[in-house]
Design a protein around this motif. Structure first.
Motif, PDB file in Angstrom:
ATOM      1  N   ASP A   1       0.843  -1.204   0.000  1.00 38.86           N
ATOM      2  CA  ASP A   1       0.000   0.000   0.000  1.00 38.86           C
ATOM      3  C   ASP A   1       0.871   1.244   0.000  1.00 38.86           C
ATOM      4  N   VAL A   2       0.411   2.235  -0.787  1.00 44.03           N
ATOM      5  CA  VAL A   2       1.114   3.515  -0.805  1.00 44.03           C
ATOM      6  C   VAL A   2       0.509   4.415   0.247  1.00 44.03           C
ATOM      7  N   ALA A   3       1.185   5.515   0.526  1.00 43.99           N
ATOM      8  CA  ALA A   3       0.759   6.400   1.620  1.00 43.99           C
ATOM      9  C   ALA A   3      -0.341   7.356   1.172  1.00 43.99           C
ATOM     10  N   VAL A   4      -1.467   6.773   0.677  1.00 42.95           N
ATOM     11  CA  VAL A   4      -2.653   7.568   0.343  1.00 42.95           C
ATOM     12  C   VAL A   4      -3.870   6.795   0.807  1.00 42.95           C
ATOM     13  N   ALA A   5      -4.893   7.531   1.199  1.00 43.59           N
ATOM     14  CA  ALA A   5      -6.128   6.892   1.639  1.00 43.59           C
ATOM     15  C   ALA A   5      -7.101   6.821   0.467  1.00 43.59           C
ATOM     16  N   ILE A   6      -7.453   5.620   0.066  1.00 38.22           N
ATOM     17  CA  ILE A   6      -8.356   5.444  -1.067  1.00 38.22           C
ATOM     18  C   ILE A   6      -9.658   4.861  -0.542  1.00 38.22           C
ATOM     19  N   ASP A   7     -10.677   5.691  -0.515  1.00 37.23           N
ATOM     20  CA  ASP A   7     -11.984   5.248  -0.056  1.00 37.23           C
ATOM     21  C   ASP A   7     -13.025   5.929  -0.921  1.00 37.23           C
ATOM     22  N   SER A   8     -13.715   5.157  -1.735  1.00 39.60           N
ATOM     23  CA  SER A   8     -14.653   5.748  -2.701  1.00 39.60           C
ATOM     24  C   SER A   8     -15.838   6.405  -2.032  1.00 39.60           C
ATOM     25  N   SER A   9     -16.062   6.098  -0.752  1.00 39.92           N
ATOM     26  CA  SER A   9     -17.219   6.688  -0.068  1.00 39.92           C
ATOM     27  C   SER A   9     -16.870   8.005   0.611  1.00 39.92           C
ATOM     28  N   VAL A  10     -15.566   8.370   0.605  1.00 40.30           N
ATOM     29  CA  VAL A  10     -15.145   9.592   1.281  1.00 40.30           C
ATOM     30  C   VAL A  10     -14.396  10.468   0.301  1.00 40.30           C
TER      31      VAL A  10
ATOM     32  N   ASN B   1      -4.342  17.798  -5.034  1.00 31.86           N
ATOM     33  CA  ASN B   1      -4.345  16.586  -4.225  1.00 31.86           C
ATOM     34  C   ASN B   1      -4.789  15.370  -5.027  1.00 31.86           C
ATOM     35  N   PHE B   2      -5.751  15.550  -5.948  1.00 34.77           N
ATOM     36  CA  PHE B   2      -6.100  14.459  -6.846  1.00 34.77           C
ATOM     37  C   PHE B   2      -4.864  14.031  -7.628  1.00 34.77           C
ATOM     38  N   THR B   3      -4.190  15.017  -8.206  1.00 30.67           N
ATOM     39  CA  THR B   3      -3.007  14.736  -9.011  1.00 30.67           C
ATOM     40  C   THR B   3      -1.924  14.055  -8.181  1.00 30.67           C
ATOM     41  N   GLU B   4      -1.738  14.519  -6.956  1.00 30.03           N
ATOM     42  CA  GLU B   4      -0.724  13.930  -6.074  1.00 30.03           C
ATOM     43  C   GLU B   4      -1.004  12.458  -5.813  1.00 30.03           C
ATOM     44  N   HIS B   5      -2.269  12.122  -5.562  1.00 33.15           N
ATOM     45  CA  HIS B   5      -2.635  10.729  -5.308  1.00 33.15           C
ATOM     46  C   HIS B   5      -2.438   9.884  -6.552  1.00 33.15           C
ATOM     47  N   ILE B   6      -2.826  10.414  -7.689  1.00 36.14           N
ATOM     48  CA  ILE B   6      -2.703   9.664  -8.933  1.00 36.14           C
ATOM     49  C   ILE B   6      -1.239   9.400  -9.256  1.00 36.14           C
TER      50      ILE B   6
ATOM     51  N   GLU C   1     -10.291   5.111 -10.968  1.00 38.03           N
ATOM     52  CA  GLU C   1     -11.345   5.739 -10.173  1.00 38.03           C
ATOM     53  C   GLU C   1     -10.963   7.178  -9.806  1.00 38.03           C
ATOM     54  N   LEU C   2      -9.715   7.366  -9.459  1.00 36.54           N
ATOM     55  CA  LEU C   2      -9.264   8.709  -9.106  1.00 36.54           C
ATOM     56  C   LEU C   2      -9.319   9.651 -10.300  1.00 36.54           C
ATOM     57  N   ARG C   3      -8.924   9.159 -11.455  1.00 32.47           N
ATOM     58  CA  ARG C   3      -8.997   9.990 -12.654  1.00 32.47           C
ATOM     59  C   ARG C   3     -10.440  10.353 -12.978  1.00 32.47           C
ATOM     60  N   SER C   4     -11.324   9.386 -12.818  1.00 32.93           N
ATOM     61  CA  SER C   4     -12.743   9.655 -13.055  1.00 32.93           C
ATOM     62  C   SER C   4     -13.279  10.683 -12.067  1.00 32.93           C
ATOM     63  N   ARG C   5     -12.841  10.546 -10.805  1.00 26.58           N
ATOM     64  CA  ARG C   5     -13.288  11.495  -9.792  1.00 26.58           C
ATOM     65  C   ARG C   5     -12.707  12.888 -10.022  1.00 26.58           C
ATOM     66  N   GLN C   6     -11.458  12.937 -10.505  1.00 32.67           N
ATOM     67  CA  GLN C   6     -10.849  14.224 -10.806  1.00 32.67           C
ATOM     68  C   GLN C   6     -11.585  14.914 -11.954  1.00 32.67           C
ATOM     69  N   SER C   7     -11.948  14.138 -12.980  1.00 31.18           N
ATOM     70  CA  SER C   7     -12.701  14.701 -14.104  1.00 31.18           C
ATOM     71  C   SER C   7     -14.056  15.218 -13.629  1.00 31.18           C
ATOM     72  N   ALA C   8     -14.717  14.444 -12.756  1.00 33.11           N
ATOM     73  CA  ALA C   8     -16.010  14.869 -12.216  1.00 33.11           C
ATOM     74  C   ALA C   8     -15.853  16.128 -11.371  1.00 33.11           C
ATOM     75  N   HIS C   9     -14.727  16.197 -10.624  1.00 33.83           N
ATOM     76  CA  HIS C   9     -14.464  17.369  -9.791  1.00 33.83           C
ATOM     77  C   HIS C   9     -14.267  18.622 -10.638  1.00 33.83           C
ATOM     78  N   ASP C  10     -13.511  18.479 -11.739  1.00 30.15           N
ATOM     79  CA  ASP C  10     -13.305  19.616 -12.638  1.00 30.15           C
ATOM     80  C   ASP C  10     -14.633  20.091 -13.218  1.00 30.15           C
ATOM     81  N   MET C  11     -15.455  19.128 -13.634  1.00 30.68           N
ATOM     82  CA  MET C  11     -16.762  19.472 -14.186  1.00 30.68           C
ATOM     83  C   MET C  11     -17.647  20.145 -13.139  1.00 30.68           C
TER      84      MET C  11
END
Length: 259
Positions: free
Chosen positions: A14-23, A31-36, A62-72
């Motif tokens: 595991d890398v030092a990022v918290a991946i939880d699709s519900s949070v 920060n999206f970019t940093e995690h990706i 999933e992160l890329r999809s969430r980042q795209s949704a965030h930009d939108m």
């Protein structure tokens, strides 16, 4: 001699990022970019060792999809706030906010969703009010030209103005008030003319009171003419001529019997 070109699947550390699709991870693209980037580095390191982690690759997608949704979402909220403040571009803002909210739901993004829903509610209240005042102004203009249905048109226009005042939609109120005042004046002139015609008809039938009826008709015709209102004018003018003729006859009769 074997050339090993394939890779094996395994669970990478595991890398030092918290991946939880519900949070929500964070509310910034950095920060999206940093995690990706962190996950991609871990995946690349694994591939150099001949190892792939499908779960980690799925997390990146999933992160890329969430980042795209965030930009939108950010763009839609900015557009929605401008639409609420300026009362323009409402339909486009509603469409983009609805799309952004749907994308956020599908990607698991929760950041800014409440704000988007709040803006949607405001815009969905503004749009019907705007449409109603436009239609009320149109109906009032038709009434102005046809000199008909004025009571209904005035009632609708007043109601639309009141709603816009409540919602602070001040942009459309001055034009509506101007049309309302015009229609009110035309209605007043029309009612005056109709009343004068009725008085004239009574005087003609009773063969008395024609002088007062003529004066009233002259005033009503003059008022209607200034308003550019021609409905019932012909009837009023013909009636005034008949009354004038009757008054002339009465004056001749009076002169004949006066010593």
């Amino acid at each position: 001699t074997f050339n090993r070109t394939g890779v094996r699947t395994a669970h990478l550390p595991d890398v030092a990022v918290a991946i939880d699709s519900s949070v929500a991870i964070d509310d910034s693209n950095d920060n999206f970019t940093e995690h990706i980037v962190t996950l991609e580095h871990a995946i690349e390191d694994g591939r150099e060792e001949g190892v792939v982690d499908p779960q980690m690759e799925r997390q990146v997608r999933e992160l890329r999809s969430r980042q795209s949704a965030h930009d939108m979402m950010e763009a839609a909220i900015s557009q929605g706030e401008a639409a609420v403040n300026n009362k323009t571009g409402i339909i486009d803002a509603i469409i983009n906010l609805t799309t952004a909210t749907k994308e956020a739901e599908e990607s698991g993004l929760v950041v800014d969703v409440p704000r988007a829903e709040e803006l949607l509610q405001e815009l969905n209240t503004i749009k019907p009010a705007r449409d109603e005042i436009y239609e009320a102004i149109l109906q009032a203009n038709i009434s102005l030209r046809t000199v008909s249905g004025m009571d209904v048109a005035l009632a609708r226009l007043n109601a639309a103005i009141n709603v816009c005042q409540t919602l602070e939609l001040t942009e459309w109120i001055p034009g509506a008030v101007e049309v309302r005042d015009q229609l009110t004046n035309v209605r007043s002139a029309f009612m005056h003319l109709r009343s004068a015609v009725m008085q004239g008809e009574i005087a003609l039938e009773a063969e008395e009171g024609e002088e007062a009826a003529i004066t009233e008709l002259e005033q009503a015709i003059d008022e209607a003419d200034k308003m550019g209102m021609h409905k019932h004018m012909e009837i009023a003018v013909d009636l005034m001529h008949e009354l004038a003729h009757m008054n002339a006859e009465h004056q001749r009769m009076q002169a004949a019997i006066t010593p």
